[in-house]
Design a protein around this motif. Structure first.
Motif, mmCIF file in Angstrom:
data_model
loop_
_atom_site.group_PDB
_atom_site.id
_atom_site.type_symbol
_atom_site.label_atom_id
_atom_site.label_comp_id
_atom_site.label_asym_id
_atom_site.label_seq_id
_atom_site.Cartn_x
_atom_site.Cartn_y
_atom_site.Cartn_z
ATOM 1 N N VAL A 71 0.852 -1.193 0.000
ATOM 2 C CA VAL A 71 0.000 0.000 0.000
ATOM 3 C C VAL A 71 0.889 1.243 0.000
ATOM 4 O O VAL A 71 0.681 2.165 -0.788
ATOM 5 N N THR A 88 -13.998 -1.248 -1.750
ATOM 6 C CA THR A 88 -13.407 -2.317 -2.545
ATOM 7 C C THR A 88 -12.917 -1.766 -3.870
ATOM 8 O O THR A 88 -13.145 -0.601 -4.173
ATOM 9 N N PRO A 113 -13.670 -3.998 5.332
ATOM 10 C CA PRO A 113 -14.899 -3.654 6.055
ATOM 11 C C PRO A 113 -14.801 -2.278 6.714
ATOM 12 O O PRO A 113 -13.715 -1.819 7.036
ATOM 13 N N GLN A 120 -14.886 0.482 9.544
ATOM 14 C CA GLN A 120 -14.396 0.482 10.930
ATOM 15 C C GLN A 120 -15.067 1.633 11.666
ATOM 16 O O GLN A 120 -14.401 2.614 12.035
ATOM 17 N N ILE A 145 0.995 3.246 7.962
ATOM 18 C CA ILE A 145 1.033 2.400 6.765
ATOM 19 C C ILE A 145 1.821 3.095 5.650
ATOM 20 O O ILE A 145 2.734 2.509 5.064
HETATM 21 C C1 HEM Z 1 -8.252 -0.683 11.259
HETATM 22 C C2 HEM Z 1 -8.091 -1.738 10.497
HETATM 23 C C3 HEM Z 1 -7.669 -1.665 9.045
HETATM 24 C C4 HEM Z 1 -6.859 -0.770 8.397
HETATM 25 C C5 HEM Z 1 -6.124 0.424 8.969
HETATM 26 C C6 HEM Z 1 -6.809 -1.177 6.999
HETATM 27 C C7 HEM Z 1 -6.116 -0.501 6.016
HETATM 28 C C8 HEM Z 1 -6.267 -0.745 4.663
HETATM 29 C C9 HEM Z 1 -5.740 0.105 3.616
HETATM 30 C C10 HEM Z 1 -4.931 1.391 3.818
HETATM 31 C C11 HEM Z 1 -6.107 -0.447 2.416
HETATM 32 C C12 HEM Z 1 -5.795 0.065 0.986
HETATM 33 C C13 HEM Z 1 -7.030 0.757 0.423
HETATM 34 C C14 HEM Z 1 -6.818 1.299 -0.989
HETATM 35 O O1 HEM Z 1 -5.730 1.150 -1.576
HETATM 36 O O2 HEM Z 1 -7.791 1.876 -1.536
HETATM 37 C C15 HEM Z 1 -6.883 -1.625 2.725
HETATM 38 C C16 HEM Z 1 -7.450 -2.448 1.779
HETATM 39 C C17 HEM Z 1 -8.015 -3.643 2.088
HETATM 40 N N1 HEM Z 1 -8.217 -4.178 3.343
HETATM 41 FE FE1 HEM Z 1 -7.864 -3.258 5.073
HETATM 42 N N2 HEM Z 1 -7.561 -2.301 6.819
HETATM 43 C C18 HEM Z 1 -8.097 -2.633 8.046
HETATM 44 C C19 HEM Z 1 -8.903 -3.710 8.336
HETATM 45 C C20 HEM Z 1 -9.172 -4.716 7.437
HETATM 46 C C21 HEM Z 1 -9.862 -5.933 7.790
HETATM 47 C C22 HEM Z 1 -10.380 -6.298 9.175
HETATM 48 C C23 HEM Z 1 -9.926 -6.664 6.633
HETATM 49 C C24 HEM Z 1 -10.494 -8.045 6.399
HETATM 50 C C25 HEM Z 1 -11.677 -8.423 6.754
HETATM 51 C C26 HEM Z 1 -9.299 -5.878 5.566
HETATM 52 C C27 HEM Z 1 -9.199 -6.261 4.256
HETATM 53 C C28 HEM Z 1 -8.810 -5.401 3.210
HETATM 54 C C29 HEM Z 1 -9.029 -5.667 1.793
HETATM 55 C C30 HEM Z 1 -9.660 -6.925 1.211
HETATM 56 C C31 HEM Z 1 -8.534 -4.562 1.085
HETATM 57 C C32 HEM Z 1 -8.560 -4.304 -0.447
HETATM 58 C C33 HEM Z 1 -9.766 -3.407 -0.752
HETATM 59 C C34 HEM Z 1 -9.752 -2.896 -2.217
HETATM 60 O O3 HEM Z 1 -9.378 -3.685 -3.111
HETATM 61 O O4 HEM Z 1 -10.105 -1.732 -2.445
HETATM 62 N N3 HEM Z 1 -8.844 -4.702 6.097
HETATM 63 N N4 HEM Z 1 -6.956 -1.789 4.094
#
Ligand code: HEM
Length: 72
Positions: A18, A41, A50, A52, A67
């Motif tokens: 990221v 997504t 999901p 938060q 991050i």
């Molecule tokens: C506070 C908790 C979390 C933080 C800080 C976080 C942070 C991030 C960030 C910065 C991205 C990149 C978004 C983008 O490039 O547009 C991301 C994407 C993602 N995160 Fe998290 N995340 C968290 C919790 C979770 C949890 C609990 C899950 C699983 C259930 C998860 C699954 C994913 C997935 C599948 C993506 C890709 C989404 C996409 O393709 O746009 N994340 N997350």
């Protein structure tokens, strides 16, 4: 960390991937704060991150800054 490794993809992307993707993008921090809080997504695939709703804006921004700084 159940969903993101520091380097490795778990369900979501590795945090260092990221950071690499948004390196130099001065608008990324604010966009990612919104994304982390409201969920979404499409940036890395079809699986959503999901919402938060319990995370404060300040904590979301602290996490995103960590991050984008390479999750050290
Ligand atoms: C506070 C908790 C979390 C933080 C800080 C976080 C942070 C991030 C960030 C910065 C991205 C990149 C978004 C983008 O490039 O547009 C991301 C994407 C993602 N995160 Fe998290 N995340 C968290 C919790 C979770 C949890 C609990 C899950 C699983 C259930 C998860 C699954 C994913 C997935 C599948 C993506 C890709 C989404 C996409 O393709 O746009 N994340 N997350």
């Amino acid at each position: 960390m159940a969903c993101h490794g520091v380097s490795a993809k778990v369900i979501g992307p590795g945090f260092r991937d990221v950071a690499a993707r948004y390196a130099g993008d001065t608008t990324a921090e604010s966009r990612l704060v919104v994304k982390v809080k409201s969920g979404g997504t499409g940036a890395w695939g079809a699986v959503p991150t999901p919402a938060q709703p319990l995370l404060s804006d300040a904590d979301a921004r602290t996490l995103v800054q960590w991050i984008l700084a390479g999750a050290k």
